[in-house]
Design a protein around this motif. Structure first.
Motif, PDB file in Angstrom:
ATOM      1  N   GLY A  43       0.786  -1.233   0.000  1.00  0.00           N
ATOM      2  CA  GLY A  43       0.000   0.000   0.000  1.00  0.00           C
ATOM      3  C   GLY A  43       0.811   1.273   0.000  1.00  0.00           C
ATOM      4  O   GLY A  43       0.247   2.378  -0.010  1.00  0.00           O
ATOM      5  N   GLN A  44       2.137   1.163  -0.008  1.00  0.00           N
ATOM      6  CA  GLN A  44       2.972   2.361   0.060  1.00  0.00           C
ATOM      7  C   GLN A  44       2.725   3.345  -1.084  1.00  0.00           C
ATOM      8  O   GLN A  44       2.622   4.553  -0.825  1.00  0.00           O
ATOM      9  CB  GLN A  44       4.454   1.981   0.119  1.00  0.00           C
ATOM     10  CG  GLN A  44       5.350   3.191   0.243  1.00  0.00           C
ATOM     11  CD  GLN A  44       6.835   2.912   0.104  1.00  0.00           C
ATOM     12  OE1 GLN A  44       7.644   3.803   0.236  1.00  0.00           O
ATOM     13  NE2 GLN A  44       7.203   1.671  -0.172  1.00  0.00           N
ATOM     14  N   PRO A  45       2.618   2.903  -2.343  1.00  0.00           N
ATOM     15  CA  PRO A  45       2.409   3.880  -3.422  1.00  0.00           C
ATOM     16  C   PRO A  45       1.149   4.723  -3.235  1.00  0.00           C
ATOM     17  O   PRO A  45       1.159   5.928  -3.498  1.00  0.00           O
ATOM     18  CB  PRO A  45       2.308   2.997  -4.671  1.00  0.00           C
ATOM     19  CG  PRO A  45       3.066   1.759  -4.321  1.00  0.00           C
ATOM     20  CD  PRO A  45       2.792   1.537  -2.874  1.00  0.00           C
ATOM     21  N   MET A  46       0.086   4.089  -2.770  1.00  0.00           N
ATOM     22  CA  MET A  46      -1.149   4.833  -2.533  1.00  0.00           C
ATOM     23  C   MET A  46      -0.985   5.822  -1.383  1.00  0.00           C
ATOM     24  O   MET A  46      -1.397   6.986  -1.472  1.00  0.00           O
ATOM     25  CB  MET A  46      -2.295   3.868  -2.243  1.00  0.00           C
ATOM     26  CG  MET A  46      -2.749   3.082  -3.452  1.00  0.00           C
ATOM     27  SD  MET A  46      -4.066   1.915  -3.079  1.00  0.00           S
ATOM     28  CE  MET A  46      -3.138   0.601  -2.281  1.00  0.00           C
ATOM     29  N   ALA A  47      -0.373   5.373  -0.306  1.00  0.00           N
ATOM     30  CA  ALA A  47      -0.186   6.236   0.857  1.00  0.00           C
ATOM     31  C   ALA A  47       0.695   7.433   0.523  1.00  0.00           C
ATOM     32  O   ALA A  47       0.397   8.567   0.917  1.00  0.00           O
ATOM     33  CB  ALA A  47       0.415   5.436   2.000  1.00  0.00           C
ATOM     34  N   ASN A  48       1.761   7.200  -0.230  1.00  0.00           N
ATOM     35  CA  ASN A  48       2.672   8.292  -0.595  1.00  0.00           C
ATOM     36  C   ASN A  48       2.040   9.284  -1.549  1.00  0.00           C
ATOM     37  O   ASN A  48       2.501  10.422  -1.666  1.00  0.00           O
ATOM     38  CB  ASN A  48       3.942   7.715  -1.227  1.00  0.00           C
ATOM     39  CG  ASN A  48       4.845   7.042  -0.213  1.00  0.00           C
ATOM     40  OD1 ASN A  48       4.614   7.130   0.990  1.00  0.00           O
ATOM     41  ND2 ASN A  48       5.854   6.354  -0.682  1.00  0.00           N
ATOM     42  N   SER A  49       0.990   8.853  -2.239  1.00  0.00           N
ATOM     43  CA  SER A  49       0.309   9.733  -3.189  1.00  0.00           C
ATOM     44  C   SER A  49      -0.889  10.447  -2.567  1.00  0.00           C
ATOM     45  O   SER A  49      -1.627  11.141  -3.260  1.00  0.00           O
ATOM     46  CB  SER A  49      -0.160   8.925  -4.411  1.00  0.00           C
ATOM     47  OG  SER A  49       0.933   8.310  -5.057  1.00  0.00           O
ATOM     48  N   HIS A  53      -6.213   6.399   2.766  1.00  0.00           N
ATOM     49  CA  HIS A  53      -7.531   5.881   3.133  1.00  0.00           C
ATOM     50  C   HIS A  53      -7.964   4.724   2.229  1.00  0.00           C
ATOM     51  O   HIS A  53      -8.926   4.011   2.545  1.00  0.00           O
ATOM     52  CB  HIS A  53      -8.577   7.004   3.067  1.00  0.00           C
ATOM     53  CG  HIS A  53      -8.746   7.610   1.707  1.00  0.00           C
ATOM     54  ND1 HIS A  53      -7.805   8.461   1.157  1.00  0.00           N
ATOM     55  CD2 HIS A  53      -9.733   7.480   0.783  1.00  0.00           C
ATOM     56  CE1 HIS A  53      -8.213   8.838  -0.050  1.00  0.00           C
ATOM     57  NE2 HIS A  53      -9.375   8.261  -0.302  1.00  0.00           N
ATOM     58  N   LEU A  54      -7.253   4.521   1.116  1.00  0.00           N
ATOM     59  CA  LEU A  54      -7.585   3.419   0.214  1.00  0.00           C
ATOM     60  C   LEU A  54      -6.725   2.176   0.474  1.00  0.00           C
ATOM     61  O   LEU A  54      -6.828   1.199  -0.255  1.00  0.00           O
ATOM     62  CB  LEU A  54      -7.402   3.860  -1.243  1.00  0.00           C
ATOM     63  CG  LEU A  54      -8.290   5.011  -1.733  1.00  0.00           C
ATOM     64  CD1 LEU A  54      -7.984   5.346  -3.186  1.00  0.00           C
ATOM     65  CD2 LEU A  54      -9.773   4.678  -1.562  1.00  0.00           C
ATOM     66  N   THR A  55      -5.892   2.225   1.502  1.00  0.00           N
ATOM     67  CA  THR A  55      -4.986   1.107   1.779  1.00  0.00           C
ATOM     68  C   THR A  55      -5.526   0.145   2.839  1.00  0.00           C
ATOM     69  O   THR A  55      -4.829  -0.778   3.242  1.00  0.00           O
ATOM     70  CB  THR A  55      -3.600   1.611   2.231  1.00  0.00           C
ATOM     71  OG1 THR A  55      -3.741   2.287   3.507  1.00  0.00           O
ATOM     72  CG2 THR A  55      -3.004   2.582   1.220  1.00  0.00           C
ATOM     73  N   HIS A  56      -6.761   0.351   3.288  1.00  0.00           N
ATOM     74  CA  HIS A  56      -7.287  -0.480   4.382  1.00  0.00           C
ATOM     75  C   HIS A  56      -7.290  -1.970   4.033  1.00  0.00           C
ATOM     76  O   HIS A  56      -6.938  -2.814   4.865  1.00  0.00           O
ATOM     77  CB  HIS A  56      -8.701  -0.026   4.754  1.00  0.00           C
ATOM     78  CG  HIS A  56      -8.766   1.379   5.269  1.00  0.00           C
ATOM     79  ND1 HIS A  56      -7.803   1.912   6.111  1.00  0.00           N
ATOM     80  CD2 HIS A  56      -9.672   2.377   5.054  1.00  0.00           C
ATOM     81  CE1 HIS A  56      -8.110   3.171   6.399  1.00  0.00           C
ATOM     82  NE2 HIS A  56      -9.235   3.468   5.765  1.00  0.00           N
ATOM     83  N   SER A  57      -7.675  -2.299   2.812  1.00  0.00           N
ATOM     84  CA  SER A  57      -7.707  -3.715   2.429  1.00  0.00           C
ATOM     85  C   SER A  57      -6.292  -4.287   2.344  1.00  0.00           C
ATOM     86  O   SER A  57      -6.064  -5.464   2.677  1.00  0.00           O
ATOM     87  CB  SER A  57      -8.440  -3.904   1.098  1.00  0.00           C
ATOM     88  OG  SER A  57      -7.824  -3.160   0.065  1.00  0.00           O
ATOM     89  N   CYS A  58      -5.324  -3.471   1.907  1.00  0.00           N
ATOM     90  CA  CYS A  58      -3.921  -3.907   1.878  1.00  0.00           C
ATOM     91  C   CYS A  58      -3.435  -4.201   3.299  1.00  0.00           C
ATOM     92  O   CYS A  58      -2.755  -5.204   3.544  1.00  0.00           O
ATOM     93  CB  CYS A  58      -3.041  -2.835   1.241  1.00  0.00           C
ATOM     94  SG  CYS A  58      -3.333  -2.530  -0.511  1.00  0.00           S
TER      95      CYS A  58
END
Length: 251
Positions: A43-49, A53-58
């Motif tokens: 989920g790092q790419p999403m978090a860094n961008s 909040h979209l990394t919950h499933s990861c």
């Protein structure tokens, strides 16, 4: 000890030999290693961008895959740091907190947990060590040169155990390579110029191989080296530490 092997998605897709070297190295050092088949991106790419909040499933999947292991080890400082600082799961926060405490970058695990003092490895080359920012400033794998403090480097300590390795000096040993994840896309020109500066420093001092703890940084430098046709090889540190003497003799 039972170790869960965490292989980031870009290693799995583009540099599988790094994952294999990490597995073999840990096994040689006596670890019982398991690779959870269901793991995906941390989920790092999403978090860094800006989309954490979209990394919950990861996060939930990571907890499901790795909560049962004594230690979790990955050959990537940036991904390990992301898990260490950002892994949360409201449905299983106790397990998530335990994972944050038990996850290690590979060289950190070898020096701090296994306390390796020798390696049966041989790699007769001039090697330049790239200190990646996440590992250095986030995980304290090495001392920052701007601090008035005793120098240390866990990756360098391990490389010095490898027979034949000649570590080359660098003018700016902890300067950023310019990759920075999405930074290399949003600020391409700056990223490339920073990468060229790092490559030049290694070339100037005669490095035959550039190594480091983060494949993302090495991938960035490798792209520049290929375009320049520099003839310098790029290898993750796990590949060098896994170069057994017998394998070198037979090659």
């Amino acid at each position: 000890m039972k170790v869960g092997l965490f292989i980031p998605c870009y290693i799995d897709q583009f540099y599988p030999q790094v994952g294999i070297a990490t597995l073999q190295l840990l096994q040689k050092l006596g670890c019982e290693v398991d690779y959870p088949q269901g793991q995906t991106c941390c989920g790092q790419p999403m978090a860094n961008s800006g989309y954490e909040h979209l990394t919950h499933s990861c996060n939930a999947l990571f907890v499901k895959n790795f909560s049962s292991y004594d230690y979790i080890v990955g050959p990537s400082g940036s991904c390990v740091l992301h898990i260490k600082e950002h892994l949360h799961d409201p449905a299983a926060e106790t397990q998530a907190a335990g994972i944050r405490e038990r996850i290690y970058e590979l060289t950190e695990f070898l020096t701090d947990v296994l306390q390796v003092e020798s390696l049966p490895a041989r790699f007769p080359c001039k090697v330049g060590l790239h200190q990646s920012c996440h590992g250095q400033r986030g995980l304290a794998l090495s001392q920052m040169s701007e601090l008035v403090a005793a120098p240390f480097s866990k990756p360098e300590k391990l490389l010095k155990m490898v027979a034949g390795v000649e570590l080359v000096p660098l003018d700016r040993q902890d300067e950023c390579c310019g990759f920075g994840g999405t930074f290399c896309i949003t600020e391409e020109a700056v990223s490339v110029k920073m990468g060229k500066d790092r490559v030049t420093d290694h070339m100037k001092h005669g490095a035959q191989v550039i190594t480091g703890t983060d494949v993302s940084c090495l991938m960035h430098l490798e792209g520049i080296l290929r375009r320049q046709q520099a003839g310098i090889k790029v290898m993750h540190i796990a590949e060098i530490l896994n170069q057994h003497i017998d394998e070198q003799a037979n090659s």
